[in-house]
Motif scaffolding. Structure first.
Motif, PDB file in Angstrom:
ATOM      1  N   TYR A  14      58.142  43.420  52.881  1.00 38.11           N
ATOM      2  CA  TYR A  14      56.456  42.935  53.574  1.00 38.11           C
ATOM      3  C   TYR A  14      55.799  42.730  52.577  1.00 38.11           C
ATOM      4  N   PHE A  15      55.621  42.680  51.189  1.00 37.26           N
ATOM      5  CA  PHE A  15      54.550  41.908  49.912  1.00 37.26           C
ATOM      6  C   PHE A  15      54.397  40.633  50.158  1.00 37.26           C
ATOM      7  N   SER A  16      55.547  39.471  50.333  1.00 41.26           N
ATOM      8  CA  SER A  16      55.636  38.396  50.293  1.00 41.26           C
ATOM      9  C   SER A  16      54.684  37.881  51.307  1.00 41.26           C
ATOM     10  N   THR A  17      54.834  38.774  52.187  1.00 41.31           N
ATOM     11  CA  THR A  17      53.475  38.324  53.641  1.00 41.31           C
ATOM     12  C   THR A  17      52.100  37.863  52.860  1.00 41.31           C
ATOM     13  N   VAL A  18      51.579  39.185  52.327  1.00 44.03           N
ATOM     14  CA  VAL A  18      50.744  39.539  51.654  1.00 44.03           C
ATOM     15  C   VAL A  18      50.647  38.175  50.179  1.00 44.03           C
ATOM     16  N   ARG A  19      51.019  37.958  49.765  1.00 45.77           N
ATOM     17  CA  ARG A  19      51.406  36.789  48.802  1.00 45.77           C
ATOM     18  C   ARG A  19      51.089  35.091  49.095  1.00 45.77           C
ATOM     19  N   LEU A  20      51.696  35.263  50.772  1.00 42.80           N
ATOM     20  CA  LEU A  20      51.467  33.982  51.205  1.00 42.80           C
ATOM     21  C   LEU A  20      50.415  33.400  51.811  1.00 42.80           C
ATOM     22  N   MET A  21      49.845  34.571  52.548  1.00 41.91           N
ATOM     23  CA  MET A  21      48.189  34.619  53.340  1.00 41.91           C
ATOM     24  C   MET A  21      47.902  34.537  52.137  1.00 41.91           C
ATOM     25  N   LEU A  22      47.916  35.023  50.763  1.00 39.71           N
ATOM     26  CA  LEU A  22      46.630  35.080  49.418  1.00 39.71           C
ATOM     27  C   LEU A  22      46.671  33.292  49.262  1.00 39.71           C
ATOM     28  N   SER A  23      48.045  32.984  49.457  1.00 39.96           N
ATOM     29  CA  SER A  23      48.127  31.434  48.664  1.00 39.96           C
ATOM     30  C   SER A  23      47.326  30.815  49.359  1.00 39.96           C
ATOM     31  N   GLY A  24      47.403  30.924  50.967  1.00 42.92           N
ATOM     32  CA  GLY A  24      46.876  30.019  51.945  1.00 42.92           C
ATOM     33  C   GLY A  24      45.059  29.491  51.772  1.00 42.92           C
ATOM     34  N   ILE A  25      44.665  31.693  51.271  1.00 52.51           N
ATOM     35  CA  ILE A  25      43.193  31.136  51.056  1.00 52.51           C
ATOM     36  C   ILE A  25      43.075  30.405  49.785  1.00 52.51           C
ATOM     37  N   LEU A  26      43.562  30.818  49.210  1.00 48.72           N
ATOM     38  CA  LEU A  26      43.150  29.907  47.532  1.00 48.72           C
ATOM     39  C   LEU A  26      43.229  29.057  47.608  1.00 48.72           C
ATOM     40  N   ASN A  27      44.777  28.492  48.518  1.00 53.85           N
ATOM     41  CA  ASN A  27      44.515  26.807  48.555  1.00 53.85           C
ATOM     42  C   ASN A  27      43.166  26.253  48.817  1.00 53.85           C
ATOM     43  N   MET A  41      49.523  37.911  41.875  1.00 52.19           N
ATOM     44  CA  MET A  41      50.966  38.833  40.691  1.00 52.19           C
ATOM     45  C   MET A  41      49.715  39.860  40.742  1.00 52.19           C
ATOM     46  N   ALA A  42      48.896  40.252  40.308  1.00 59.10           N
ATOM     47  CA  ALA A  42      47.588  41.146  40.324  1.00 59.10           C
ATOM     48  C   ALA A  42      47.874  41.428  41.779  1.00 59.10           C
ATOM     49  N   VAL A  43      47.827  41.180  42.471  1.00 56.13           N
ATOM     50  CA  VAL A  43      47.766  42.070  44.270  1.00 56.13           C
ATOM     51  C   VAL A  43      49.045  41.996  44.298  1.00 56.13           C
ATOM     52  N   THR A  44      50.411  42.042  44.144  1.00 57.51           N
ATOM     53  CA  THR A  44      51.717  42.526  44.290  1.00 57.51           C
ATOM     54  C   THR A  44      51.523  43.564  43.101  1.00 57.51           C
ATOM     55  N   GLU A  45      51.389  43.793  41.784  1.00 56.62           N
ATOM     56  CA  GLU A  45      50.655  44.858  40.885  1.00 56.62           C
ATOM     57  C   GLU A  45      50.363  45.528  42.258  1.00 56.62           C
ATOM     58  N   SER A  46      49.399  45.701  42.634  1.00 58.33           N
ATOM     59  CA  SER A  46      48.653  46.731  43.067  1.00 58.33           C
ATOM     60  C   SER A  46      49.013  47.453  43.991  1.00 58.33           C
ATOM     61  N   LEU A  47      49.983  46.752  44.974  1.00 55.39           N
ATOM     62  CA  LEU A  47      50.251  46.754  46.343  1.00 55.39           C
ATOM     63  C   LEU A  47      51.858  47.022  45.729  1.00 55.39           C
TER      64      LEU A  47
END
Length: 116
Positions: A14-27, A41-47
């Motif tokens: 489920y980590f990829s869903t967090v990355r996708l959501m974060l990409s949307g927010i930052l976009n 990358m930083a969020v993935t490492e924290s996960l």
């Protein structure tokens, strides 16, 4: 300040869903691709750290956006003592420190902060 809360099962698939959501927010905040990738990358490492150190069935994340100037990402249930005792996860913490402006513990929450 805008706050988004997200909870996922403590399962790496489920980590990829967090990355996708974060990409949307930052976009939405008009960040460039390099900055988006660094924060992802930083969020993935924290996960990854949370996944290894917690016995909880879920991971809670809170994204706080302060007037397009700063983003704070809180990841739940990471023990500072357990992280410091783990040689395997010290590289992950080093990577995080290189990619964000600030990372610190607030109780059992691990906070990443990046100026936008």
């Amino acid at each position: 300040m805008d706050t988004l809360k997200y909870q996922i099962p403590n399962d790496a698939k489920y980590f990829s869903t967090v990355r996708l959501m974060l990409s949307g927010i930052l976009n939405i905040l008009n960040r460039d691709i390099e900055e988006i990738e660094d924060i992802k990358m930083a969020v993935t490492e924290s996960l990854n750290i949370c996944h290894e150190l917690t016995k909880d069935n879920h991971i809670d994340l809170v994204f706080e956006i302060e007037e397009d100037k700063n983003i704070k990402i809180c990841v739940s249930e990471i023990s500072e003592e357990k992280l410091e005792a783990s040689d395997d996860l010290s590289l992950a913490k080093t990577i995080i420190d290189c990619l964000v402006d600030e990372s610190y513990f607030d109780g059992s929450k691990f906070i990443l902060s990046k100026k936008l």
